[in-house]
Structure formats: structure tokens, C-alpha cells
Motif scaffolding. Structure first.
Motif: not given
Lengths: 114, 113
Positions: A56, A97-103
């Protein structure tokens, strides 16, 4: 300690120069994200890599480039530096990915262009 | 592109007062995440909300996700000096091959004794 390591912590350079910022993600994290934070602005997304591939892209300038290496560390290259490039550059990693978890963010690299 | 706005931009409170920051996205979100950045520090993940209308609590912090999954709020009860920092909401966006996390504009909280 987030487990994300960024070097250098501080960098002072002159206009027109080129610098490389380095990021080691948390052990096991495949995604690396780069963000830019200027004084009066929030966190601006630059680019994301997943397992070595660019996935991305945000509003990243053509003077900037990045890559993720086989050992999953990432580098952000900034060239032909301008005064306006002075900012805090954060690297963040995530398992997927940020769809499922944090950064998880590193402590950042503060770049000052004089 | 997706925009995520937060209000207020700044908030000064006396210790013990409550604080609320509101987050609005221009698009529907699959989830909303909240981060806190202390002065001179880096963003630290607080929580993720996924379901429409979801409410989660962490001690004095209450997080809500709107029914339409386009807005969210963070409420802190009886603020303490340790709550000082900037609070960001963030929502993921699929960009065709990858995902990015778009951060809100942030709310900077200052707590005075």
C-alpha cells in the motif's frame, strides 16, 4: 518497549542531502508501515510492506523510497531533502494487516533538515 | 480518499474533570482503533472496536463505536495527570493489495492540577 527498533533516533542534515532510516519490526511481524509526523500535522501514512512486497502506498513523495529486506527489516530512503521534510518518521509493524490487529510503533527517527 | 476527523483539537481540563474526544470517518469502517501518544513519545495502541454499537471499558476509559460504524468516541472519567497526551482514532482502508491505517487528526489533552 514495543519491540520495534528504529535507527537513528535523531538525524540532522542539510538540504539536498540523502538519508536512510532503518526499522526492525517485532519478531514475527510481517507487515511494516512508515508514517510521517510533522509538528502541526498528524500521522501521515507513507507506505506499507508485507513480507518483502510493497502493498500500500500513501502520499509518499517521489524523492522518498522504501524497501523491506528478506530478514523483514525495512529502510526508508529520503533524497534531495528539503526543509519541509523535517519531521518525525515512525515505523510500525503488525502480525498481519490492520484489518485484524493493531500497529506497534517504534520510537521514531527525528529528522531535521537545515 | 478516506478522511478521519477528530474534535476537539485541544482540550485543557482540571484534574478530576471528565474528557471526551469524538472521531468521525468519511467512510464506513471495518474496525476503529485508538492510540495514545505521550509528549515526546510514540503512538501506543489502546483498543480496537469491531462491532456496530460496541462499547468497551478500560478502567476510567470508555470507548464507543457508532451504530453506522463511521464514528467513535473516547471518554475519560476523572482525568489524571497521567492521561496527558494526544489521542488518535484510526481506521483501516483497503488500498488494492494492501491496507493502511488512516489516523484521525488527534485530540491533545492537557490536565492541570
Amino acid at each position: 518497549d514495543s519491540g520495534v527498533t528504529q535507527t537513528p533516533k535523531h538525524l540532522i542534515t542539510a538540504t539536498g542531502q540523502r538519508v536512510t532510516l532503518r526499522c526492525s519490526p517485532r519478531s514475527g511481524d510481517l507487515s511494516v508501515y512508515w508514517y510521517q509526523q510533522s509538528l502541526d500535522q498528524g500521522l501521515q501514512f507513507l507506505i506499507q510492506y508485507y513480507n518483502g512486497e510493497e502493498r500500500a502506498k500513501g502520499n509518499i513523495l517521489e524523492r522518498f523510497s522504501a524497501q523491506q529486506f528478506p530478514d523483514l527489516h525495512s529502510e526508508l530512503n529520503l533524497s534531495s531533502l528539503e526543509l519541509g521534510d523535517s519531521a518525525l518518521y515512525f515505523c510500525a509493524s503488525s502480525v498481519g494487516t490492520v484489518l485484524t490487529g493493531e500497529l506497534f510503533f517504534g520510537e521514531g527517527s527525528r529528522l531535521t533538515v537545515l | 480518499g478516506q478522511q478521519v476527523m477528530q474534535i476537539p483539537q485541544y482540550q485543557h481540563v482540571q484534574e478530576g474533570e471528565d474528557f471526551t474526544t469524538y472521531c468521525n470517518s468519511s467512510t464506513t469502517l471495518s474496525n476503529i482503533q485508538w492510540y495514545k501518544q505521550r509528549p515526546g513519545g510514540h503512538p501506543v495502541f489502546l483498543i480496537q472496536l469491531v462491532k456496530s454499537g460496541e462499547v468497551k471499558k478500560q478502567k476510567r476509559l470508555t470507548f464507543q463505536f457508532g451504530e453506522a460504524k463511521k464514528n467513535s468516541s473516547l471518554h475519560i472519567t476523572a482525568t489524571q495527570t497521567t492521561d496527558v497526551g494526544t489521542y488518535f482514532c484510526a481506521g483501516p482502508t483497503y488500498t488494492g493489495g494492501g491496507n493502511k491505517l488512516t489516523f484521525g487528526t488527534g485530540t491533545q489533552l492537557k490536565v492541570e492540577l
